[in-house]
Design an enzyme around this catalytic site. Structure first.
Site, PDB file in Angstrom:
ATOM      1  N   LYS A 139       2.067  -6.343  -8.373  1.00 37.72           N
ATOM      2  CA  LYS A 139       2.848  -6.764  -7.037  1.00 37.72           C
ATOM      3  C   LYS A 139       1.750  -7.929  -6.597  1.00 37.72           C
ATOM      4  O   LYS A 139       2.117  -8.782  -5.985  1.00 37.72           O
ATOM      5  CB  LYS A 139       2.663  -5.516  -6.263  1.00 37.72           C
ATOM      6  CG  LYS A 139       2.395  -6.019  -4.529  1.00 37.72           C
ATOM      7  CD  LYS A 139       2.762  -4.695  -3.644  1.00 37.72           C
ATOM      8  CE  LYS A 139       1.439  -4.537  -2.996  1.00 37.72           C
ATOM      9  NZ  LYS A 139       0.683  -5.070  -2.079  1.00 37.72           N
ATOM     10  N   ASN A 140       0.381  -7.663  -6.752  1.00 41.87           N
ATOM     11  CA  ASN A 140      -0.502  -8.485  -5.957  1.00 41.87           C
ATOM     12  C   ASN A 140      -0.834  -9.727  -6.886  1.00 41.87           C
ATOM     13  O   ASN A 140      -1.411 -10.871  -6.438  1.00 41.87           O
ATOM     14  CB  ASN A 140      -2.053  -7.995  -5.820  1.00 41.87           C
ATOM     15  CG  ASN A 140      -1.946  -6.884  -4.604  1.00 41.87           C
ATOM     16  OD1 ASN A 140      -0.816  -6.664  -4.115  1.00 41.87           O
ATOM     17  ND2 ASN A 140      -2.803  -6.114  -4.553  1.00 41.87           N
ATOM     18  N   CYS A 173       0.338  -3.479   6.056  1.00 42.27           N
ATOM     19  CA  CYS A 173      -0.258  -1.966   6.050  1.00 42.27           C
ATOM     20  C   CYS A 173      -1.515  -2.005   7.211  1.00 42.27           C
ATOM     21  O   CYS A 173      -2.200  -2.963   7.505  1.00 42.27           O
ATOM     22  CB  CYS A 173      -0.887  -1.550   4.855  1.00 42.27           C
ATOM     23  SG  CYS A 173       0.478  -1.083   3.633  1.00 42.27           S
ATOM     24  N   ASP A 212      -7.855  -0.417  -3.158  1.00 42.47           N
ATOM     25  CA  ASP A 212      -6.347   0.221  -3.446  1.00 42.47           C
ATOM     26  C   ASP A 212      -6.098   1.457  -3.933  1.00 42.47           C
ATOM     27  O   ASP A 212      -4.976   2.206  -4.022  1.00 42.47           O
ATOM     28  CB  ASP A 212      -5.542  -0.891  -3.892  1.00 42.47           C
ATOM     29  CG  ASP A 212      -5.097  -1.940  -3.068  1.00 42.47           C
ATOM     30  OD1 ASP A 212      -5.333  -1.992  -1.786  1.00 42.47           O
ATOM     31  OD2 ASP A 212      -4.653  -3.128  -3.628  1.00 42.47           O
TER      32      ASP A 212
END
Ligand code: UD1
Length: 416
Positions: A22-23, A116, A304
């Site tokens: 994703k990142n 978030c 994370d």
């Protein structure tokens, strides 16, 4: 609102294929703006954050075509430089679009980003760096307008090795006049992946993956194709799921070096790990042992993975101490998990977790992406049934999580 219903306590076994990162995907998709033309991407994860990025690209004039396992992005007709506020609020990382727009058009407009709720997430480092590159900033009613006549390379020393700021500086500088040098740059593998993709496009970036990155501006870029790296946080999540579920799970499509800090801690917690070229197998111990973790920029233990480890350690023998050094508000999940019997005390940046076997299913609410993943970990261990609400957070970052878990024997259903 969709939810997950999980019946815990099952021994999980089998293989999980890890998706694209994703990142890495998010800045790489943004980077496609820099070249007027087509970019073909492989291993793009099918997750909500990536869909949001595609939405933004389409909104400003880009074209996204999905074919089998590849995504073709055509940025020939981008004609708007304002990132829509609603989409910007959905995802903090949309701020990296600013760097790409500035790199190509010397113009970008956006509002303060969302994402978030894990602590204050300012973008001052991004903005200071833009100014150093000759960009003028104006702020009005929460909207930031950036404009430059010329983007001129400069030396930028980051006060903190911010991942997003490092990426934004690279994107803005790829076609600058002269040379940009970033010192105290973030060293995360996703930055290396972005730079590899850009270099394939014709950029001149050296040192990505170290704390000093040099970018020599080029006049032109070219069409390219690129295979996005595997998601190291998704990999870590399934390893932790293997650790709490008492079975053995093999994860494939991984880069072992990227997950080393997580693997080392799992070994310290008494798990057995068998490493191969493109896979790793975790064999859970009878009872996990508590360990201490401190989150740090890469190659330290990733923030994370903090919540996901927190959930695992709540089931381990003994007391574990977590120190969160990156974000100041990343313990909200522990309050939710206390409904399931988790015993934790939070003091500032530290959480003290007293492991217990007595974890019971309950109704919980996902607090953020990784906090939500922590709830899945806890639920898979717990006795009885857990209902997790607000799972849109989890779906932002995990491709096909329901199917992947079912395949290894988990009892999980997604209710819409
Ligand atoms: C990225 C990752 C995120 C990960 C984080 C840290 C993406 C899409 N997200 O987020 O998953 O948790 O790296 O590894 O890649 N900061 C400032 N000012 C700034 C920028 C950052 O003070 O202008 C602070 C932040 O508040 C935070 C710290 O720096 O305390 C790290 O943030 P940063 O590395 O920028 O994280 P992101 O790029 O947002």
């Amino acid at each position: 609102m969709s939810k997950f219903i999980i019946q815990g306590g099952k021994k999980l076994e089998g293989k999980v294929k890890i998706s694209g990162s994703k990142n890495a995907a998010l800045p790489i998709i943004a980077a496609t703006i820099l070249n007027k033309g087509k970019t073909t991407l492989y291993n793009v994860p099918k997750i909500q954050d990536v869909s949001t990025m595609f939405e933004i690209l389409k909104e400003i004039g880009g074209k996204v075509t999905k074919k089998n396992n590849k995504v073709i992005i055509d940025t020939s007709n981008i004609h708007k430089f304002k990132i829509p506020e609603t989409l910007m609020r959905q995802m903090r990382s949309s701020v990296i679009l600013a760097g790409a727009l500035l790199g190509r058009y010397k113009e970008a407009r956006f509002s303060y980003p969302g994402g978030c709720d894990i602590g204050s997430r300012p973008i001052d480092l991004h903005l200071k760096a833009f100014e150093k590159l000759g960009i003028e900033l104006e702020e009005e009613y929460g909207e930031i307008s950036c404009h430059a006549e010329r983007i001129v390379g400069n030396e930028i020393n980051l006060d903190f090795p911010s991942v997003g700021a490092t990426e934004n500086i690279i994107l803005t500088s790829v076609m600058c006049e002269g040379k940009t040098i970033i010192t105290n740059a973030a060293k995360e593998p996703e930055i290396e992946d972005l730079s590899k993709m850009l270099n394939k496009m014709g950029a001149k970036i050296k040192g990505a993956g170290t704390d000093k990155i040099e970018i020599i501006g080029v006049k032109k870029l070219a069409e390219t194709s690129y295979n996005i790296m595997p998601d190291r946080i998704e990999a870590g999540t399934y390893l932790v799921i293997g650790a709490v579920s008492g079975g053995n799970i093999t994860i494939t499509n991984i880069n072992l070096e990227h997950i080393k800090p997580v693997v080392d801690k799992l070994e310290e917690a008494n798990c057995k790990l068998e490493k191969g070229k493109n896979f790793i197998k975790i064999i859970a111990p009878r009872r996990l042992k508590g360990v201490d973790i401190k989150t740090m920029p890469y190659p330290g233990f990733p923030t994370d993975m903090q919540a996901i480890f927190g959930a695992m350690l709540s089931t381990a023998k003994g007391t574990s101490i977590i120190t969160e050094n990156i974000f100041e508000n990343r313990y909200k999940y522990l309050q939710e998990l206390s409904r399931m019997g988790v015993k934790a005390k939070i003091e500032g940046r530290t959480a003290i977790i007293k492991g217990t076997k007595k974890i019971q299913g309950a109704n919980v609410i996902a607090t953020d992406l990784r906090g939500g993943a922590a709830m899945i970990v806890e639920a898979l261990y717990a006795k009885g049934i857990t209902q997790i609400d607000n799972i849109h957070y989890i779906l932002r970052g995990y491709e096909n999580i329901e199917d992947k878990l079912k395949k290894i024997g988990a009892n999980i259903t997604l209710e819409k």
